[in-house]
Design an enzyme around this catalytic site. Structure first.
Site, PDB file in Angstrom:
ATOM      1  N   SER A  91     -24.945  82.423  20.415  1.00  0.00           N
ATOM      2  CA  SER A  91     -25.139  82.590  18.757  1.00  0.00           C
ATOM      3  C   SER A  91     -24.059  82.196  18.070  1.00  0.00           C
ATOM      4  CB  SER A  91     -25.387  83.990  18.357  1.00  0.00           C
ATOM      5  OG  SER A  91     -24.346  84.898  18.601  1.00  0.00           O
TER       6      SER A  91
ATOM      7  N   LYS B  51     -17.076  83.532  12.299  1.00  0.00           N
ATOM      8  CA  LYS B  51     -18.490  83.789  12.392  1.00  0.00           C
ATOM      9  C   LYS B  51     -19.060  84.720  11.364  1.00  0.00           C
ATOM     10  CE  LYS B  51     -21.965  84.839  15.784  1.00  0.00           C
ATOM     11  NZ  LYS B  51     -22.264  85.481  17.206  1.00  0.00           N
TER      12      LYS B  51
ATOM     13  N   SER C  98     -22.683  84.505  24.216  1.00  0.00           N
ATOM     14  CA  SER C  98     -22.519  83.873  22.704  1.00  0.00           C
ATOM     15  C   SER C  98     -21.304  83.292  22.346  1.00  0.00           C
ATOM     16  CB  SER C  98     -22.850  84.911  21.773  1.00  0.00           C
ATOM     17  OG  SER C  98     -24.350  85.272  21.881  1.00  0.00           O
TER      18      SER C  98
END
Length: 483
Positions: free
Chosen positions: A162, A81, A186
């Site tokens: 996210s 990420k 997330s």
């Protein structure tokens, strides 16, 4: 060897036999990314590829030939990420243009552990900008630097946030596995919507050092993969103790050296699993509820004792909490202050100013949350509301919530639809695992998540693996047509 839906174990067998090399594997992923992420359907999950990936893979192939593999992750391509530091030629921007030119001074702790395990850091994936703490109304999977990530199963469906790119890149077979981060859903949310396995560890099991933060009390990193076993291989690599992360102090007495020992296909037999019906099922559609019920029946047939309902008595008392808002300013300012010399962005105020100077590029959806954090919080976490909300979160979600419920019903775990349990597990700092359970009539993935108390990952891995092996519902997206 066919790499679509390949597992880490099957790839390791091919690497050992010489049927495949890590360099060839990286090239195949490059080809899939070119064909489907950047062309074709333009899924847009991959934000940046590591210019050193082929060099790393080739070196690991040579090491394998000379010494043998380091372990399960030797030569395995993994995505990160975009809020996770890498001390190399890749940026760390949290999806923002304000940090688009930012290079970290060194690897995050978990990145160091992945390199030591022999993983190939293939690249960084797109994410909801600043972990969905940019503004109200921003779609999940959107960032000003990377644009919008699409759900490969149905482009009209959300990706979840996210860690949108972390889930989608794995689902599309652009990498073997990925690392996501979670503050409140997330990992579980994009795992659910991308038909992948996501492990959200206990806060304190995995180091947060070198990860752009959101909340000091709730943040954690965790693996995302296509199978429970693959996710566990990655978890094993990143759970080493980091003395610089104060949250890890309690993990010393609980951390396992090898979580793969809990991959038990009969792990559901005799397990007491509670279903908190009240509050957590109100948003389900009929087909989602049917998928959940089918999952419960699979577990029952595998010998699980289903306690239904096992309601969490405090669930309806849980209200909006100011904890994350108050912790964000101090957390991100501390992170930004440690960026290498030359960085022009040193504070949250600098980010807001940059966005105001480039509104067309950065403020498509505004920056109301950033502004709220900057102007309504002190950054010292001394606000009366914050202190009371933090105490209330622990009382309602942890002590009087999950702990009390599991004790009352003598449970091994709680079972939630999709990621809905994140509403309470995140504030408690407790672990969860989401596993694919099926698909709606429109082809949108739907999963179930197991949750337990602090450091009970071994129980969750047993249950999740046993359910996965009994159901085997996951299928890859076609990458050719949508509903």
């Amino acid at each position: 060897m066919e790499i679509v839906e390949a597992t880490i174990s099957s790839v390791q067998s091919a690497l050992q036999s010489g049927e495949l090399t890590s360099r060839e594997l990286v090239l195949r992923y490059f080809d899939r990314i070119a064909s489907h992420d950047k062309d074709g359907l333009t899924i847009n999950s991959v934000l940046e590829l590591n210019p050193d990936a082929l060099f790393i893979a080739t070196a690991l192939d040579s090491e394998r030939a000379a010494k043998g593999p380091r372990g399960p992750l030797h030569g395995i391509p993994i995505m990160l990420k975009d809020n996770i530091n890498t001390g190399d030629h890749m940026h760390t921007s949290a999806g923002s243009l304000a940090l688009a030119g930012s290079f970290a001074g060194e690897d995050a702790f978990i990145v160091k552990k992945l390199r030591e395990a022999g993983a190939v850091l293939l690249g960084k994936v797109n994410m909801t900008e600043f972990a969905n703490f940019m503004t109200d109304g921003m779609p999940s999977g959107y960032s000003s630097r990377g644009g919008q990530v699409l759900n490969p199963y149905n482009i009209s469906a959300p990706t979840g946030g996210s860690s949108a790119g972390s889930g989608v890149a794995v689902a599309c077979n652009f990498c073997m596995a990925s690392i996501g981060t979670e503050t409140s859903g997330s990992i579980l949310n994009p795992g659910n919507l991308s038909s992948t396995v996501g492990i959200k560890p206990t806060v304190g099991l995995v180091s947060r050092s070198g990860i752009l933060p959101l909340s000091n009390s709730q943040d954690t990193a965790g693996p995302m993969a296509r199978t429970v076993m693959d996710a566990v291989h990655v978890l094993n690599a990143i759970t080493a103790y980091d003395e610089s992360d104060a949250a890890m102090g309690t993990s010393i007495w609980h951390k396992q050296t090898d979580y793969s020992q809990f991959l038990d296909s009969k792990g559901l037999a005799g397990a007491r699993i509670g279903i908190p019906r009240d509050y957590f099922f109100e948003e389900l559609t009929e087909d989602q509820l049917a998928i959940f019920q089918d999952a419960v029946e699979v577990m029952r047939k595998q010998g699980a004792v289903i306690v239904d309902p096992a309601d969490i008595r405090t669930a309806r008392e849980i209200k909006y909490s100011s904890v994350v808002l108050n912790e964000f300013k101090s957390s991100i300012n501390a992170y930004l202050s440690k960026l290498p010399p030359g960085s022009k962005i040193r504070t949250l105020k600098d980010i807001i100013a940059f966005n105001n100077e480039h509104p067309v590029e950065t403020l498509k959806y505004g920056q109301s949350t950033l502004l709220s954090a900057e102007t309504t919080t002190s950054g010292t976490q001394t606000e009366t509301t914050y202190l009371r909300d933090r105490a209330a979160d622990l009382r309602l979600c942890k002590d009087g919530g999950l702990d009390a419920t599991m004790k009352e019903y003598e449970l091994d775990a709680l079972l939630f639809p999709a990621d809905f349990g994140a509403r309470i597990t995140s504030r408690a700092g407790y672990p969860s695992i989401v596993v694919p359970a099926g698909y709606t009539e429109k082809g949108v993935p739907f999963g179930v998540s197991f949750a337990a108390r602090a450091y009970e990952e071994p129980k969750l891995i047993k249950l999740a693996y046993s359910y996965e092996q009994a159901s085997l519902v996951r299928r890859p997206p076609s990458l050719r047509s949508f509903i």
